[in-house]
Design a protein around this motif. Structure first.
Motif, PDB file in Angstrom:
ATOM      1  N   TYR A   1       0.813  -1.214   0.000  1.00  8.40           N
ATOM      2  CA  TYR A   1       0.000   0.000   0.000  1.00  8.40           C
ATOM      3  C   TYR A   1       0.849   1.267   0.000  1.00  8.40           C
ATOM      4  O   TYR A   1       0.353   2.353   0.296  1.00  8.40           O
ATOM      5  CB  TYR A   1      -0.957  -0.014   1.193  1.00  8.40           C
ATOM      6  CG  TYR A   1      -1.880  -1.206   1.150  1.00  8.40           C
ATOM      7  CD1 TYR A   1      -2.952  -1.235   0.274  1.00  8.40           C
ATOM      8  CD2 TYR A   1      -1.645  -2.325   1.931  1.00  8.40           C
ATOM      9  CE1 TYR A   1      -3.778  -2.335   0.194  1.00  8.40           C
ATOM     10  CE2 TYR A   1      -2.473  -3.431   1.855  1.00  8.40           C
ATOM     11  CZ  TYR A   1      -3.527  -3.433   0.987  1.00  8.40           C
ATOM     12  OH  TYR A   1      -4.346  -4.524   0.906  1.00  8.40           O
ATOM     13  N   GLY A   2       2.135   1.121  -0.306  1.00  6.61           N
ATOM     14  CA  GLY A   2       2.982   2.293  -0.478  1.00  6.61           C
ATOM     15  C   GLY A   2       3.561   2.870   0.802  1.00  6.61           C
ATOM     16  O   GLY A   2       4.152   3.945   0.771  1.00  6.61           O
ATOM     17  N   LEU A   3       3.402   2.173   1.931  1.00  8.13           N
ATOM     18  CA  LEU A   3       3.988   2.669   3.180  1.00  8.13           C
ATOM     19  C   LEU A   3       5.424   2.158   3.308  1.00  8.13           C
ATOM     20  O   LEU A   3       5.694   0.980   3.047  1.00  8.13           O
ATOM     21  CB  LEU A   3       3.182   2.185   4.396  1.00  8.13           C
ATOM     22  CG  LEU A   3       1.724   2.617   4.452  1.00  8.13           C
ATOM     23  CD1 LEU A   3       1.083   2.128   5.760  1.00  8.13           C
ATOM     24  CD2 LEU A   3       1.584   4.125   4.337  1.00  8.13           C
ATOM     25  N   THR A   4       6.333   3.040   3.731  1.00  8.08           N
ATOM     26  CA  THR A   4       7.746   2.642   3.775  1.00  8.08           C
ATOM     27  C   THR A   4       8.438   2.954   5.101  1.00  8.08           C
ATOM     28  O   THR A   4       9.605   2.636   5.268  1.00  8.08           O
ATOM     29  CB  THR A   4       8.542   3.343   2.651  1.00  8.08           C
ATOM     30  OG1 THR A   4       8.391   4.754   2.788  1.00  8.08           O
ATOM     31  CG2 THR A   4       8.040   2.921   1.274  1.00  8.08           C
ATOM     32  N   GLU A   5       7.727   3.574   6.035  1.00  5.46           N
ATOM     33  CA  GLU A   5       8.374   3.956   7.301  1.00  5.46           C
ATOM     34  C   GLU A   5       8.022   2.994   8.426  1.00  5.46           C
ATOM     35  O   GLU A   5       6.959   3.093   9.044  1.00  5.46           O
ATOM     36  CB  GLU A   5       7.957   5.367   7.698  1.00  5.46           C
ATOM     37  CG  GLU A   5       8.625   6.442   6.867  1.00  5.46           C
ATOM     38  CD  GLU A   5       8.474   7.801   7.524  1.00  5.46           C
ATOM     39  OE1 GLU A   5       8.944   7.986   8.657  1.00  5.46           O
ATOM     40  OE2 GLU A   5       7.845   8.670   6.893  1.00  5.46           O
ATOM     41  N   LEU A   6       8.952   2.097   8.705  1.00  2.22           N
ATOM     42  CA  LEU A   6       8.760   1.112   9.775  1.00  2.22           C
ATOM     43  C   LEU A   6       9.724   1.401  10.916  1.00  2.22           C
ATOM     44  O   LEU A   6      10.915   1.653  10.686  1.00  2.22           O
ATOM     45  CB  LEU A   6       8.995  -0.301   9.223  1.00  2.22           C
ATOM     46  CG  LEU A   6       8.907  -1.470  10.218  1.00  2.22           C
ATOM     47  CD1 LEU A   6       7.512  -1.575  10.844  1.00  2.22           C
ATOM     48  CD2 LEU A   6       9.268  -2.785   9.527  1.00  2.22           C
ATOM     49  N   ARG A   7       9.196   1.392  12.136  1.00  2.46           N
ATOM     50  CA  ARG A   7      10.039   1.541  13.326  1.00  2.46           C
ATOM     51  C   ARG A   7       9.816   0.333  14.217  1.00  2.46           C
ATOM     52  O   ARG A   7       8.694  -0.146  14.341  1.00  2.46           O
ATOM     53  CB  ARG A   7       9.668   2.816  14.092  1.00  2.46           C
ATOM     54  CG  ARG A   7       9.862   4.067  13.268  1.00  2.46           C
ATOM     55  CD  ARG A   7       9.518   5.330  14.032  1.00  2.46           C
ATOM     56  NE  ARG A   7       9.745   6.491  13.177  1.00  2.46           N
ATOM     57  CZ  ARG A   7       9.752   7.742  13.602  1.00  2.46           C
ATOM     58  NH1 ARG A   7       9.530   8.010  14.886  1.00  2.46           N
ATOM     59  NH2 ARG A   7       9.976   8.742  12.766  1.00  2.46           N
ATOM     60  N   ILE A   8      10.885  -0.122  14.824  1.00  4.21           N
ATOM     61  CA  ILE A   8      10.775  -1.281  15.709  1.00  4.21           C
ATOM     62  C   ILE A   8      11.363  -0.926  17.067  1.00  4.21           C
ATOM     63  O   ILE A   8      12.469  -0.397  17.156  1.00  4.21           O
ATOM     64  CB  ILE A   8      11.527  -2.508  15.142  1.00  4.21           C
ATOM     65  CG1 ILE A   8      11.099  -2.781  13.694  1.00  4.21           C
ATOM     66  CG2 ILE A   8      11.258  -3.730  16.006  1.00  4.21           C
ATOM     67  CD1 ILE A   8      11.806  -3.990  13.087  1.00  4.21           C
ATOM     68  N   VAL A   9      10.604  -1.227  18.107  1.00  4.36           N
ATOM     69  CA  VAL A   9      11.094  -1.032  19.460  1.00  4.36           C
ATOM     70  C   VAL A   9      11.607  -2.373  19.973  1.00  4.36           C
ATOM     71  O   VAL A   9      10.839  -3.346  20.045  1.00  4.36           O
ATOM     72  CB  VAL A   9       9.979  -0.506  20.379  1.00  4.36           C
ATOM     73  CG1 VAL A   9      10.471  -0.438  21.826  1.00  4.36           C
ATOM     74  CG2 VAL A   9       9.503   0.863  19.909  1.00  4.36           C
ATOM     75  N   ASN A  10      12.895  -2.424  20.271  1.00  2.00           N
ATOM     76  CA  ASN A  10      13.467  -3.554  21.001  1.00  2.00           C
ATOM     77  C   ASN A  10      13.073  -4.927  20.434  1.00  2.00           C
ATOM     78  O   ASN A  10      12.470  -5.736  21.136  1.00  2.00           O
ATOM     79  CB  ASN A  10      12.998  -3.428  22.466  1.00  2.00           C
ATOM     80  CG  ASN A  10      13.841  -4.272  23.403  1.00  2.00           C
ATOM     81  OD1 ASN A  10      14.951  -4.662  23.051  1.00  2.00           O
ATOM     82  ND2 ASN A  10      13.294  -4.567  24.561  1.00  2.00           N
ATOM     83  N   PRO A  11      13.418  -5.219  19.186  1.00  7.30           N
ATOM     84  CA  PRO A  11      13.049  -6.520  18.605  1.00  7.30           C
ATOM     85  C   PRO A  11      13.767  -7.653  19.329  1.00  7.30           C
ATOM     86  O   PRO A  11      14.966  -7.548  19.607  1.00  7.30           O
ATOM     87  CB  PRO A  11      13.526  -6.407  17.149  1.00  7.30           C
ATOM     88  CG  PRO A  11      14.598  -5.367  17.174  1.00  7.30           C
ATOM     89  CD  PRO A  11      14.230  -4.398  18.262  1.00  7.30           C
ATOM     90  N   ARG A  12      13.043  -8.711  19.644  1.00 10.58           N
ATOM     91  CA  ARG A  12      13.588  -9.791  20.473  1.00 10.58           C
ATOM     92  C   ARG A  12      14.868 -10.379  19.898  1.00 10.58           C
ATOM     93  O   ARG A  12      15.830 -10.628  20.621  1.00 10.58           O
ATOM     94  CB  ARG A  12      12.553 -10.906  20.621  1.00 10.58           C
ATOM     95  CG  ARG A  12      12.988 -12.001  21.589  1.00 10.58           C
ATOM     96  CD  ARG A  12      12.050 -13.181  21.571  1.00 10.58           C
ATOM     97  NE  ARG A  12      12.084 -13.893  20.285  1.00 10.58           N
ATOM     98  CZ  ARG A  12      11.319 -14.934  19.985  1.00 10.58           C
ATOM     99  NH1 ARG A  12      10.430 -15.357  20.872  1.00 10.58           N
ATOM    100  NH2 ARG A  12      11.415 -15.528  18.809  1.00 10.58           N
ATOM    101  N   ASP A  13      14.861 -10.579  18.564  1.00 13.17           N
ATOM    102  CA  ASP A  13      15.997 -11.270  17.956  1.00 13.17           C
ATOM    103  C   ASP A  13      16.977 -10.327  17.266  1.00 13.17           C
ATOM    104  O   ASP A  13      17.717 -10.742  16.377  1.00 13.17           O
ATOM    105  CB  ASP A  13      15.487 -12.316  16.953  1.00 13.17           C
ATOM    106  CG  ASP A  13      14.634 -13.380  17.644  1.00 13.17           C
ATOM    107  OD1 ASP A  13      14.790 -13.556  18.869  1.00 13.17           O
ATOM    108  OD2 ASP A  13      13.815 -14.022  16.966  1.00 13.17           O
ATOM    109  N   GLY A  14      16.997  -9.071  17.668  1.00 13.28           N
ATOM    110  CA  GLY A  14      17.943  -8.116  17.097  1.00 13.28           C
ATOM    111  C   GLY A  14      17.551  -7.654  15.706  1.00 13.28           C
ATOM    112  O   GLY A  14      16.513  -8.044  15.172  1.00 13.28           O
ATOM    113  N   TRP A  15      18.403  -6.799  15.155  1.00 12.85           N
ATOM    114  CA  TRP A  15      18.128  -6.240  13.846  1.00 12.85           C
ATOM    115  C   TRP A  15      19.431  -5.885  13.161  1.00 12.85           C
ATOM    116  O   TRP A  15      20.313  -5.371  13.842  1.00 12.85           O
ATOM    117  CB  TRP A  15      17.236  -4.990  13.969  1.00 12.85           C
ATOM    118  CG  TRP A  15      16.702  -4.548  12.655  1.00 12.85           C
ATOM    119  CD1 TRP A  15      17.154  -3.516  11.878  1.00 12.85           C
ATOM    120  CD2 TRP A  15      15.631  -5.143  11.947  1.00 12.85           C
ATOM    121  NE1 TRP A  15      16.425  -3.438  10.731  1.00 12.85           N
ATOM    122  CE2 TRP A  15      15.474  -4.433  10.738  1.00 12.85           C
ATOM    123  CE3 TRP A  15      14.784  -6.236  12.199  1.00 12.85           C
ATOM    124  CZ2 TRP A  15      14.509  -4.766   9.790  1.00 12.85           C
ATOM    125  CZ3 TRP A  15      13.832  -6.554  11.271  1.00 12.85           C
ATOM    126  CH2 TRP A  15      13.696  -5.818  10.083  1.00 12.85           C
TER     127      TRP A  15
END
Lengths: 239, 239
Positions: free
Chosen positions: B27-41
């Protein structure tokens, strides 16, 4: 009124079928039909991702071809993003589900059909459908996950039926005007004592601004009690 | 106008994060933020299910807590099914997205926040949000897949913006009235020759019924040619 039937035509991945079952049951749909699943049926991968939607998987019927899968149905729409060059109405999910819902309310058995993961529905199958439903997506990245596409349709169906009505929880008691006025009296007298509402000619405007803040809040009785506690504690002399 | 930011708070499974990215980009959305992902990033499992939504994964920002993730935003709604016993408006996805869209059109930076797979958002984080959005689901099977929940919001956002407008493909040329009348002349003369339109006093009603069928079809020129071919072939003598 009968529910929306979901038909998956030649799906490839069991875990997608399971995700479809989960999305269906989230909205109360339980009739899943599968045409010629690549990896046979039942499929343990489907159970893994169904997240407990065993009711749907247990009900699932398997057919050798599209024609037999739709034989007892009245109206079937094809979910597809590809142009099939057919003279057939193309609906958005909301429009298409509204049409199917109207048909169902008049006693028709209705369904949405979805093609397999790699190539979607073939034209022969689409030609047997009364309409096409297309989810409008980013043209540069248009391929929806199968379970997501089913989920959108199930979501729209559920909204159309009002299956799960918007049940607002009982609102907590809002503060009365009298409680608000007692709060303002308290706050303003404390502010007056500390010379905040000065000079005197600006006082009416400052008071109005403060009252606007708290009235726009539409606080509950409990919240006004909390606010008064804050004012009371803030205005105490330091010990 | 800025787009809807998606915030995942303490997501557990990389493949869910990837599915979220895919649904967003659909749907054209591109801004993702993640708080404290369990398995890192970054997380290779996310790449596997993103199905090519690398634009979203590459843009993803990671934050240590909810407060920092939302610091530069103006309005954040919490997606949750749990009652949090807070005095906060509860919206359906359509209502909530309409509100956020209105705020965004006035220059606000807006976001939807989603909790982790097992327990959702904690009350402390919800308390920092301006509103709650709840997808109304089957009370006996209410847990939505994380990517599906994000997909519903992204779908509603896209509809609200008209991002991908309903582009009907160019309609094939419909048959002219003259072409239709020539077809009717042809058909009716063949039927007359074979005594179908009898007795003569019933002929007008029978003709009208037949014409109604084909006019309601609103056929294209090609379809009328096909129909005339059918009549011509059917009315040939058997050889």
């Amino acid at each position: 009124m009968s529910q929306l039937v979901i038909i998956l035509v030649e799906p490839q991945l069991g875990w997608n079928i399971g995700s479809v079952a989960r999305a269906m049951l989230n909205y109360g749909l339980t009739e899943l039909r599968i045409v010629n699943p690549r990896d046979g049926w039942p499929n343990p991968d489907a159970t893994a991702t169904a997240a407990g939607a065993d009711l749907v998987l247990g009900n699932t019927k398997v057919f050798p071809n599209f024609r037999e899968a739709t034989a007892d149905l009245n109206i079937v729409y094809a979910s597809t993003v590809r142009a099939h060059d057919m003279v057939k109405p193309v609906y958005s999910p909301r429009e298409g589900i509204a049409k199917l819902s109207e048909n169902a309310s008049q006693g028709a058995r209705v369904a949405m059909a979805f093609g397999g993961e790699s190539s979607g529905l073939v034209s022969d199958d689409v030609s047997l459908c009364e309409g096409i439903v297309t989810v409008h997506t980013n043209p540069d990245f248009s391929s929806l996950n199968l379970a997501h596409a089913v989920g959108i349709m199930a979501y729209e169906w559920s909204l159309m039926q009002g299956t799960y009505s918007h049940s607002h929880k009982e609102a907590p008691s809002l503060a009365s005007k009298e409680e608000m006025n007692l709060f303002f009296d308290h706050l303003e007298s404390e502010l007056d004592e500390r010379g905040f509402l000065m000079p005197i000619k600006k006082r009416p405007g400052m008071v109005k601004n403060i009252r606007n803040i708290f009235t726009r809040l539409e606080p509950t009785q409990q919240e006004v009690r909390t606010l008064r506690g804050i004012v009371r504690y803030l205005s105490r002399d330091r010990s």
